[in-house]
Design a protein around this motif. Structure first.
Motif, PDB file in Angstrom:
ATOM      1  N   ASP A   1      -7.592  -8.159  -5.268  1.00 16.61           N
ATOM      2  CA  ASP A   1      -7.690  -7.020  -4.354  1.00 16.61           C
ATOM      3  C   ASP A   1      -8.265  -7.430  -3.000  1.00 16.61           C
ATOM      4  O   ASP A   1      -9.323  -6.952  -2.578  1.00 16.61           O
TER       5      ASP A   1
ATOM      6  N   LEU B   1       0.544  -0.068  -6.578  1.00 19.16           N
ATOM      7  CA  LEU B   1       0.074   0.731  -5.443  1.00 19.16           C
ATOM      8  C   LEU B   1      -1.412   1.054  -5.556  1.00 19.16           C
ATOM      9  O   LEU B   1      -2.139   1.051  -4.558  1.00 19.16           O
ATOM     10  N   ARG B   2      -1.869   1.342  -6.771  1.00 21.33           N
ATOM     11  CA  ARG B   2      -3.277   1.717  -6.971  1.00 21.33           C
ATOM     12  C   ARG B   2      -4.172   0.517  -7.269  1.00 21.33           C
ATOM     13  O   ARG B   2      -5.384   0.641  -7.375  1.00 21.33           O
ATOM     14  N   ARG B   3      -3.570  -0.645  -7.476  1.00 18.86           N
ATOM     15  CA  ARG B   3      -4.297  -1.899  -7.717  1.00 18.86           C
ATOM     16  C   ARG B   3      -5.171  -1.828  -8.969  1.00 18.86           C
ATOM     17  O   ARG B   3      -6.278  -2.403  -9.014  1.00 18.86           O
TER      18      ARG B   3
ATOM     19  N   THR C   1      -7.897  -7.681   1.239  1.00 18.97           N
ATOM     20  CA  THR C   1      -7.309  -6.887   2.309  1.00 18.97           C
ATOM     21  C   THR C   1      -6.487  -7.806   3.217  1.00 18.97           C
ATOM     22  O   THR C   1      -6.807  -8.986   3.354  1.00 18.97           O
TER      23      THR C   1
ATOM     24  N   GLU D   1       6.028   0.196   2.884  1.00 15.04           N
ATOM     25  CA  GLU D   1       5.592  -1.175   3.128  1.00 15.04           C
ATOM     26  C   GLU D   1       6.286  -2.158   2.187  1.00 15.04           C
ATOM     27  O   GLU D   1       6.443  -3.342   2.520  1.00 15.04           O
TER      28      GLU D   1
ATOM     29  N   THR E   1      -3.224  -6.691   2.050  1.00 15.83           N
ATOM     30  CA  THR E   1      -2.112  -6.430   1.124  1.00 15.83           C
ATOM     31  C   THR E   1      -2.138  -7.300  -0.125  1.00 15.83           C
ATOM     32  O   THR E   1      -1.101  -7.534  -0.744  1.00 15.83           O
TER      33      THR E   1
ATOM     34  N   ARG F   1       0.808  -1.216   0.000  1.00 12.11           N
ATOM     35  CA  ARG F   1       0.000   0.000   0.000  1.00 12.11           C
ATOM     36  C   ARG F   1       0.843   1.269   0.000  1.00 12.11           C
ATOM     37  O   ARG F   1       0.300   2.370  -0.123  1.00 12.11           O
ATOM     38  N   SER F   2       2.142   1.104   0.145  1.00 10.86           N
ATOM     39  CA  SER F   2       3.032   2.260   0.153  1.00 10.86           C
ATOM     40  C   SER F   2       4.435   1.808  -0.180  1.00 10.86           C
ATOM     41  O   SER F   2       4.761   0.612  -0.113  1.00 10.86           O
TER      42      SER F   2
END
Length: 243
Positions: free
Chosen positions: A156, A199-201, A158, A122, A160, A118-119
């Protein structure tokens, strides 16, 4: 949808005969299996009840797959479902995939954990955050670049993200000729240059959409074909999500 919910659905939909996991940790994902299974981790600390026929190998995956008969515990040498959640560095994740792929059929499914950081922090190779994916997202891109016959799907979930690989190719024999050249480019110092689409998936599938694919119903039937099945049949089964 959280990753363990998705993985539980994978067990239910694929109806695997065998399961192998690299990176057992506390056993949260290994406890989902109800078939003969192998969990590989040099430092596991099981905190969940394991309800299947399990072999726990307290070793690295490199050492484990170097054994003469690494899958001796399983009733067949074909891994139907595998989960890669070991060392969070790209080179280890890719080696785990290549080692597992030696024992797959076209109908096997391999799932990578922590593939959508996500960053940039990370995604660092040297951990300095709480939640941490490392740079294993690069392993998926390596498979896309060097093994275009594979189906590589970002999911996608959660927190990661996951990557699901369909139609693996055991004939590769665990060898990727481009591996060393890839290492020279892939292992860059922190901070990592994480692609925007990661990052933006933007490439990632909604997990519910992927789980709804009719391909999952076809996999167990394809597995039972006496003459085996080629990867083209698997690609056709998942045409709704492969495109």
């Amino acid at each position: 949808m959280r990753r363990h919910e998705f993985l539980q659905a994978m067990h239910e939909l694929t109806r695997p005969r065998t399961y192998v996991e690299t990176g057992v940790h506390y056993g949260e994902s290994l406890t989902l299996s109800r078939v003969p299974s192998i969990g590989i981790d040099p430092d596991f600390s099981i905190r969940r009840e394991l309800l299947g026929d399990m072999q726990l190998a307290r070793t690295t995956s490199d050492e484990f797959f170097a054994r003469a008969r690494p899958l001796a515990h399983l009733p067949t040498t074909v891994i139907d479902l595998a989960f890669i959640d070991g060392m969070h560095l790209a080179e280890y994740a890719l080696r785990d995939y290549l080692a597992l792929e030696r024992f797959t059929a076209a109908t096997s499914v391999v799932v990578f954990d922590d593939m959508l950081p996500r960053s940039i922090d990370e995604a660092a190779r040297h951990r300095h955050t709480g939640p941490w994916t490392g740079d294993i997202y690069k392993a998926a891109q390596a498979l896309r670049d060097f093994c275009p016959e594979l189906i590589v799907l970002e999911v996608d979930t959660t927190p990661t993200g996951l990557v699901v690989v369909l139609a693996p190719d055991a004939s590769r024999g665990g060898v990727l000729p481009q591996y060393d050249a890839w290492l020279d480019v892939a292992l860059e110092p922190d901070p990592q240059r994480v692609p925007d689409e990661v990052l933006r998936r933007t490439r990632a599938l909604d997990p519910e959409r992927l789980l709804a694919s009719p391909g999952w119903r076809q996999l167990p039937m394809l597995r039972r074909r006496r003459r085996g099945v080629d990867r083209a049949a698997v690609r056709a089964a998942f045409a709704d999500v492969v495109g």
